[in-house]
Write a protein that holds these residues in place. Sequence first.
Motif, PDB file in Angstrom:
ATOM      1  N   VAL A   1       0.864  -1.180   0.000  1.00 23.38           N
ATOM      2  CA  VAL A   1       0.000   0.000   0.000  1.00 23.38           C
ATOM      3  C   VAL A   1       0.903   1.233   0.000  1.00 23.38           C
ATOM      4  N   VAL A   2       0.650   2.161  -0.926  1.00 21.20           N
ATOM      5  CA  VAL A   2       1.465   3.368  -1.062  1.00 21.20           C
ATOM      6  C   VAL A   2       0.684   4.547  -0.507  1.00 21.20           C
ATOM      7  N   VAL A   3       1.265   5.245   0.479  1.00 18.52           N
ATOM      8  CA  VAL A   3       0.590   6.349   1.170  1.00 18.52           C
ATOM      9  C   VAL A   3       1.419   7.617   1.029  1.00 18.52           C
ATOM     10  N   ASP A   4       0.770   8.725   0.643  1.00 21.03           N
ATOM     11  CA  ASP A   4       1.456  10.013   0.587  1.00 21.03           C
ATOM     12  C   ASP A   4       1.793  10.461   2.010  1.00 21.03           C
ATOM     13  N   ASP A   5       3.056  10.758   2.263  1.00 27.15           N
ATOM     14  CA  ASP A   5       3.482  11.057   3.631  1.00 27.15           C
ATOM     15  C   ASP A   5       2.935  12.384   4.128  1.00 27.15           C
ATOM     16  N   ASP A   6       2.676  13.340   3.245  1.00 22.17           N
ATOM     17  CA  ASP A   6       2.183  14.652   3.664  1.00 22.17           C
ATOM     18  C   ASP A   6       0.692  14.635   3.958  1.00 22.17           C
ATOM     19  N   THR A   7      -0.088  14.040   3.051  1.00 17.93           N
ATOM     20  CA  THR A   7      -1.546  14.087   3.184  1.00 17.93           C
ATOM     21  C   THR A   7      -2.131  12.836   3.832  1.00 17.93           C
ATOM     22  N   GLN A   8      -1.301  11.766   3.957  1.00 17.60           N
ATOM     23  CA  GLN A   8      -1.766  10.467   4.452  1.00 17.60           C
ATOM     24  C   GLN A   8      -2.836   9.854   3.555  1.00 17.60           C
ATOM     25  N   GLU A   9      -2.911  10.327   2.321  1.00 12.45           N
ATOM     26  CA  GLU A   9      -3.848   9.765   1.339  1.00 12.45           C
ATOM     27  C   GLU A   9      -3.263   8.485   0.739  1.00 12.45           C
ATOM     28  N   ILE A  10      -4.095   7.470   0.592  1.00 13.33           N
ATOM     29  CA  ILE A  10      -3.648   6.231  -0.051  1.00 13.33           C
ATOM     30  C   ILE A  10      -3.590   6.457  -1.549  1.00 13.33           C
ATOM     31  N   ILE A  11      -2.406   6.316  -2.119  1.00 14.64           N
ATOM     32  CA  ILE A  11      -2.206   6.543  -3.549  1.00 14.64           C
ATOM     33  C   ILE A  11      -2.547   5.287  -4.343  1.00 14.64           C
ATOM     34  N   ALA A  12      -2.116   4.136  -3.853  1.00 13.54           N
ATOM     35  CA  ALA A  12      -2.332   2.895  -4.591  1.00 13.54           C
ATOM     36  C   ALA A  12      -2.300   1.708  -3.645  1.00 13.54           C
ATOM     37  N   ASP A  13      -3.019   0.664  -4.038  1.00 14.60           N
ATOM     38  CA  ASP A  13      -3.034  -0.601  -3.310  1.00 14.60           C
ATOM     39  C   ASP A  13      -2.667  -1.668  -4.331  1.00 14.60           C
ATOM     40  N   LEU A  14      -1.436  -2.151  -4.273  1.00  9.39           N
ATOM     41  CA  LEU A  14      -0.888  -2.999  -5.332  1.00  9.39           C
ATOM     42  C   LEU A  14      -0.916  -4.467  -4.900  1.00  9.39           C
ATOM     43  N   THR A  15      -1.658  -5.284  -5.637  1.00  7.59           N
ATOM     44  CA  THR A  15      -1.872  -6.660  -5.209  1.00  7.59           C
ATOM     45  C   THR A  15      -1.550  -7.706  -6.270  1.00  7.59           C
ATOM     46  N   LYS A  16      -1.622  -7.337  -7.552  1.00  9.58           N
ATOM     47  CA  LYS A  16      -1.485  -8.335  -8.619  1.00  9.58           C
ATOM     48  C   LYS A  16      -0.137  -8.226  -9.311  1.00  9.58           C
ATOM     49  N   HIS A  17       0.434  -9.361  -9.678  1.00 12.06           N
ATOM     50  CA  HIS A  17       1.718  -9.391 -10.371  1.00 12.06           C
ATOM     51  C   HIS A  17       1.624  -8.594 -11.671  1.00 12.06           C
ATOM     52  N   GLY A  18       2.605  -7.702 -11.859  1.00 14.94           N
ATOM     53  CA  GLY A  18       2.644  -6.884 -13.066  1.00 14.94           C
ATOM     54  C   GLY A  18       1.854  -5.600 -12.978  1.00 14.94           C
ATOM     55  N   GLN A  19       1.070  -5.419 -11.925  1.00 16.36           N
ATOM     56  CA  GLN A  19       0.291  -4.190 -11.764  1.00 16.36           C
ATOM     57  C   GLN A  19       1.224  -2.992 -11.632  1.00 16.36           C
ATOM     58  N   GLU A  20       0.872  -1.888 -12.301  1.00 17.13           N
ATOM     59  CA  GLU A  20       1.726  -0.704 -12.295  1.00 17.13           C
ATOM     60  C   GLU A  20       0.927   0.537 -11.921  1.00 17.13           C
ATOM     61  N   VAL A  21       1.610   1.514 -11.328  1.00 18.97           N
ATOM     62  CA  VAL A  21       1.001   2.808 -11.052  1.00 18.97           C
ATOM     63  C   VAL A  21       2.099   3.874 -11.080  1.00 18.97           C
ATOM     64  N   VAL A  22       1.781   5.024 -11.666  1.00 22.47           N
ATOM     65  CA  VAL A  22       2.725   6.141 -11.709  1.00 22.47           C
ATOM     66  C   VAL A  22       2.658   6.880 -10.376  1.00 22.47           C
ATOM     67  N   ILE A  23       3.767   6.910  -9.664  1.00 28.03           N
ATOM     68  CA  ILE A  23       3.812   7.555  -8.353  1.00 28.03           C
ATOM     69  C   ILE A  23       4.301   8.998  -8.456  1.00 28.03           C
ATOM     70  N   ALA A  24       5.237   9.263  -9.358  1.00 27.08           N
ATOM     71  CA  ALA A  24       5.739  10.631  -9.571  1.00 27.08           C
ATOM     72  C   ALA A  24       5.910  10.827 -11.068  1.00 27.08           C
ATOM     73  N   LYS A  25       5.137  11.740 -11.629  1.00 27.26           N
ATOM     74  CA  LYS A  25       5.145  11.950 -13.075  1.00 27.26           C
ATOM     75  C   LYS A  25       6.288  12.872 -13.473  1.00 27.26           C
ATOM     76  N   GLY A  26       6.923  12.544 -14.581  1.00 26.74           N
ATOM     77  CA  GLY A  26       8.007  13.376 -15.091  1.00 26.74           C
ATOM     78  C   GLY A  26       7.488  14.672 -15.686  1.00 26.74           C
ATOM     79  N   GLY A  27       8.357  15.688 -15.739  1.00 27.50           N
ATOM     80  CA  GLY A  27       7.978  16.988 -16.280  1.00 27.50           C
ATOM     81  C   GLY A  27       7.966  16.995 -17.809  1.00 27.50           C
ATOM     82  N   ARG A  28       7.161  17.890 -18.379  1.00 24.84           N
ATOM     83  CA  ARG A  28       7.129  18.041 -19.827  1.00 24.84           C
ATOM     84  C   ARG A  28       8.369  18.791 -20.308  1.00 24.84           C
ATOM     85  N   GLY A  29       8.782  18.455 -21.504  1.00 33.03           N
ATOM     86  CA  GLY A  29       9.908  19.166 -22.083  1.00 33.03           C
ATOM     87  C   GLY A  29       9.528  20.588 -22.465  1.00 33.03           C
TER      88      GLY A  29
END
Length: 433
Positions: free
Chosen positions: A94-122
């Motif tokens: 379980v991925v939790v934002d440390d500042d807001t304590q909001e649950i970002i993702a709950d990862l349970t299945k093999h191969g499941q993906e989630v973007v945690i920090a998005k890269g900036g645009r060029g």
Amino acid sequence: MFVDKAKIYVKGGDGGDGLVAFRREKYVPEGGPAGGDGGDGGDVIFRVDEGLRTLVDFRYQKHFKAERGEKGRNKSQHGANADDMIVRVPPGTVVVDDDTQEIIADLTKHGQEVVIAKGGRGGRGNTRFATTNNTAPEIAENGEEGEERWVVLELKVMADVGLVGFPSVGKSTLLSVVSGARPKIGAYHFTTLTPNLGVVDVGDGRSFVMADLPGLIEGAHEGVGLGHEFLRHIERTRIILHVVDMAGTEGRDPFDDWEKINDELRLYNAKLEERPQIIAANKMDLPEAEANLAEFRRRLAETGKDYAVYGISAVAKSGVQELLYKVMDLLESIPETPVVEELPEITERKVYRLEANEDQDFTIRRDNEAFVVDSPSIEKLIKRTNFSTHESVMRFARILRKRGIDKALRERGAKDGQTIRIGDFEFEFVEQE
């Protein structure tokens, strides 16, 4: 080493800067703009790997930063986008934002993906800023900064069956008897300090995963003892196997033990009361166990709860096989889907279109003699503006006027020479003629 909680820093890659360049070719003395856009920064992506069973890797590496996008190139060539950074995590994370304590993702299945920090645009190159009035602009944007955040990873063990019960009731012994796991066993409380997993071969070609969870005590739901550190692992199990010391070797009443542990589970998470449960009446090879079991069954019947009770002796291995058959049959009769957090769908972050007229996207306040403009989109614009060129500075000033910030500052009493602060950027206010 079993590690089930970690705090780490993640940062998406910054976008590459756009380029100011012009065509310089033979027989083309006044070539037009030819600066390309910068590449996008890489995302930080968490991917579930069923080969992992612990967060121990995050004890030694706590910072994860994706690569920056390449700068724009000459001849209007786009800079290369950076590769995403893939961070492997075990199922049940379980991925939790440390500042807001909001649950970002709950990862349970093999191969499941989630973007945690998005890269900036060029950033855009100067070819993007060419107009009929300015055919040779010397304007290019800096790349956008990637998202950054501190996150807390909490691992909830993924197991079919979770062993619960008071300390020293024989959970670890039972796991060692029915599987190849070799948990630490001792004649004292809290021998087990971390969850132990074992694969149980029922003997008829069927198998399941069993977790020996550390012993609970009264007040565990409030964090007493090792409460919260281990209660969360029970949330992931499909069946609760409740081990009770039916001989009462420590002077406690077996039925009271059973009720107290169930109360702790219910108070921690009310949904656990609905989880299928089987009762393993352990230590039936000891005196008084038979009489206690009869009394236990009588009192259980009075509660109206229809839980199967199996008398076993983990040490003598008696009654264990019948218990395993019952557990396996029950597992096959319930859904295989693991229990996960109900989370809203992850949405893309808001992107500000800086040239648009976004009325009321700013506030103005006084800080002593300075005027402070609070505006997320203008702060983004500042970071993307290259103030080393005159044209970029003038473009920034035009956007402020178009957005009505100049007018709002004058209405608040801003005069020539007064300091204006936007984010970390300061400049002097100049009254236009």
